[in-house]
Motif scaffolding. Structure first.
Motif, mmCIF file in Angstrom:
data_model
loop_
_atom_site.group_PDB
_atom_site.id
_atom_site.type_symbol
_atom_site.label_atom_id
_atom_site.label_comp_id
_atom_site.label_asym_id
_atom_site.label_seq_id
_atom_site.Cartn_x
_atom_site.Cartn_y
_atom_site.Cartn_z
ATOM 1 N N ALA A 12 0.826 -1.208 0.000
ATOM 2 C CA ALA A 12 0.000 0.000 0.000
ATOM 3 C C ALA A 12 0.864 1.264 0.000
ATOM 4 N N GLU A 13 1.872 1.297 0.844
ATOM 5 C CA GLU A 13 2.742 2.471 0.923
ATOM 6 C C GLU A 13 3.481 2.702 -0.385
ATOM 7 N N GLU A 14 3.984 1.636 -0.975
ATOM 8 C CA GLU A 14 4.745 1.768 -2.222
ATOM 9 C C GLU A 14 3.875 2.305 -3.365
ATOM 10 N N LEU A 15 2.606 1.918 -3.381
ATOM 11 C CA LEU A 15 1.704 2.360 -4.439
ATOM 12 C C LEU A 15 0.939 3.635 -4.088
ATOM 13 N N GLY A 16 1.053 4.083 -2.837
ATOM 14 C CA GLY A 16 0.323 5.271 -2.409
ATOM 15 C C GLY A 16 -1.170 5.005 -2.275
ATOM 16 N N LEU A 17 -1.511 3.792 -1.863
ATOM 17 C CA LEU A 17 -2.908 3.375 -1.698
ATOM 18 C C LEU A 17 -3.170 3.019 -0.243
ATOM 19 N N SER A 18 -4.433 2.817 0.085
ATOM 20 C CA SER A 18 -4.771 2.369 1.437
ATOM 21 C C SER A 18 -4.586 0.857 1.540
ATOM 22 N N THR A 19 -4.414 0.391 2.771
ATOM 23 C CA THR A 19 -4.312 -1.056 2.985
ATOM 24 C C THR A 19 -5.627 -1.746 2.634
#
Length: 81
Positions: A12-19
């Motif tokens: 999630a962090e790497e893609l800039g998305l929520s878990t």
């Protein structure tokens, strides 16, 4: 726990998305997500060789294992929650 294990939060962090979005892709709940987002998540999961934890899988399926100790020893059992 293995230190190099890839977690949902890492993806999630790497893609800039929520878990939650990453989790939804993993569990096939993609109706409300764009095809591009699903593809990005799936590609990174494969690239990073994501493997779900067995504890998480057990919680998600509602199948939990435990041991019962009693007067006459113990016996393994499974319980559906």
């Amino acid at each position: 726990m293995e230190q190099n294990r890839v977690r949902i939060v890492d993806i999630a962090e790497e893609l800039g998305l929520s878990t939650a979005i990453v989790s939804n892709v993993i569990h096939g709940k993609t109706k409300k997500l764009s095809k591009e987002t699903v593809k990005r998540v799936q590609e990174l999961l494969e690239e990073r060789q994501y493997i779900p934890s067995m504890a998480g899988v057990a919680l998600n399926t509602g199948l939990n294992y435990g041991l019962i100790f009693g007067k006459f020893g113990f016996s393994p059992m499974s319980v559906r929650g």
